[in-house]
Design a protein around this motif. Structure first.
Motif: not given
Length: 421
Positions: A196-205
């Motif tokens: 019911s939750a997740a970490i999301l990858d992000a490397v740029g805007d």
């Protein structure tokens, strides 16, 4: 007041960082200190950031304060609330990010929460669920030895999973960069797996923009100012003029208080000595009695004509560690912060109306002691640090800057003075 976005921040400098980000993105923003009274009235704005001090307190207390802020924001019209955390995920295995997330999710009936503390502009990125500070994994960065919340695990899926009652999954970079629908499809799969939750990858805007658009499908999200930036860009724009920021004040000095022991703040204090009087407090004496604080007040009163002055309790990590051994560890930070807060009160009583504070916990202690209820957000001093103007402060108007320890360039204090005078 019908809000486009509500935000609950877990410390005051983080709240200023977020308010600055939202304002730069075109949202008329107010930062309030603590949960306002139900009858409180503020200028017509698009976003309100409620600044709390919940990052390092008991989890149950943090949950109750955050729920109260969330309720106020919902009544004010916010359909989506961002739980603002530090971009380095400052927390322990007991919380407080996970417990607050669980409570806000339950209160709003949200089926899922997207979590992304990435802020690429400040070097915080996430890949395969691991948080990087610059090119170093979190657990290899200086944050591994944070005095309050040492971060010894870079895997945020594991970290959040240890704090939260929710099962936590991962939305990796390839899925994020495939677009909003791909993210929502991945969420649907995670839900079938009990998450019911997740970490999301992000490397740029651009990644944050996609994550924000997906996050708005739910009532709550969790992240740093980078996610706030994405949310601001994803929300509809209003056509009204932006609230005017007035920097004008009668001539007077600027008081700088440095309570952070970060390497960046220590360098900034060194640089400030070239342009303003600097008093380095003896921290052991500061902890032992009122005499050191009284001496600092007298020192500052004698320098009111210098324009800007700085009082620092900042000390290298080894010195802090030695003091912790003699003063029951975690209590010394609170003692130092209260001493600095008392100094600020005495000097504002003598007419100081320009105040710059380095350190999240120090900022919280000072603003609470001064009882400033809210701020209008103004121009940026440094990335993540806006100039603020008080709203509703009984003694009158004040210009303030609240700086997280690691933020700002080496000449930050001089830069603040240039904007405030």
């Amino acid at each position: 007041m019908a809000l486009l976005l509500g935000c609950v921040a877990d410390d005051y400098t983080g709240a200023s960082d977020l308010a600055n980000t939202l304002s730069k993105a075109g949202l008329r923003t107010v930062q309030v200190i603590g949960v306002p009274e139900p009858a409180a009235r503020f200028p017509d704005v698009d976003a309100v950031v409620v600044a709390l001090k919940t990052r390092s307190i008991e989890a149950a207390v943090a949950v109750e304060k955050s729920r109260s802020a969330d309720r106020w924001l919902r009544v004010a019209g916010a359909r989506h609330v961002l739980s603002k955390i530090c971009s380095t995920f400052d927390s322990t295995d007991a919380g407080n990010i996970g417990p607050v997330m669980d409570a806000l999710k339950a209160d709003g009936g949200a089926p899922f929460v997207l979590v992304c503390p990435a802020f690429p502009e400040t070097g915080r990125t996430i890949y395969q669920g691991h948080l990087f500070v610059g090119d170093m994994p979190l657990d290899e960065s200086p944050l591994k030895d944070h005095p309050l919340n040492p971060m010894r695990d870079a895997n945020l899926v594991r970290v959040l999973g240890r704090q939260s009652a929710s099962k936590v999954g991962l939305v990796n970079l390839a899925i994020v960069q495939a677009g909003v629908e791909a993210v929502l499809q991945r969420v649907a799969v995670l839900q079938t797996e009990g998450c019911s939750a997740a970490i999301l990858d992000a490397v740029g805007d651009a990644d944050l923009d996609i994550i924000a658009q997906a996050a708005l499908h739910y009532d709550v999200s969790v992240g740093a100012s980078g996610l706030g930036l994405g949310l601001a860009r994803a929300l509809p724009r209003r056509t009204e003029a932006v609230t005017r920021f007035d920097r004008s004040l009668p001539p007077g000095p600027m008081l700088c208080l440095a309570g952070s022991c970060s390497a960046a703040t220590l360098q900034q204090v060194d640089a400030a000595e070239k342009v303003m009087p600097v008093l380095r407090l003896d921290v052991a004496r500061l902890l032992a009695s009122d005499d050191e604080a009284a001496g600092a007040i007298a020192w500052a009163k004698g320098r009111m004509q210098h324009g800007a002055m700085l009082i620092s309790s900042a000390a290298p990590p080894k010195e802090v560690a030695a003091l912790q051994g003699r003063h029951r560890g975690a209590t010394i930070g609170a003692l130092i912060e209260q001493r600095l807060a008392s100094i600020s009160v005495r000097l504002t009583e003598d007419g100081v109306r320009r105040l710059t504070i380095a350190g999240g916990e120090t900022s919280g202690a000072v603003i609470d002691k001064l009882a400033i209820p809210a701020f209008i957000v103004g121009p940026e001093i440094a990335a993540g640090v806006p100039l603020l103007r008080s709203i509703g402060w009984q003694p009158g108007e004040m210009l303030v800057a609240l700086k997280s320890g690691n933020f700002g360039g080496v000449d930050f204090f001089a830069d603040a003075w240039n904007l405030m005078r």
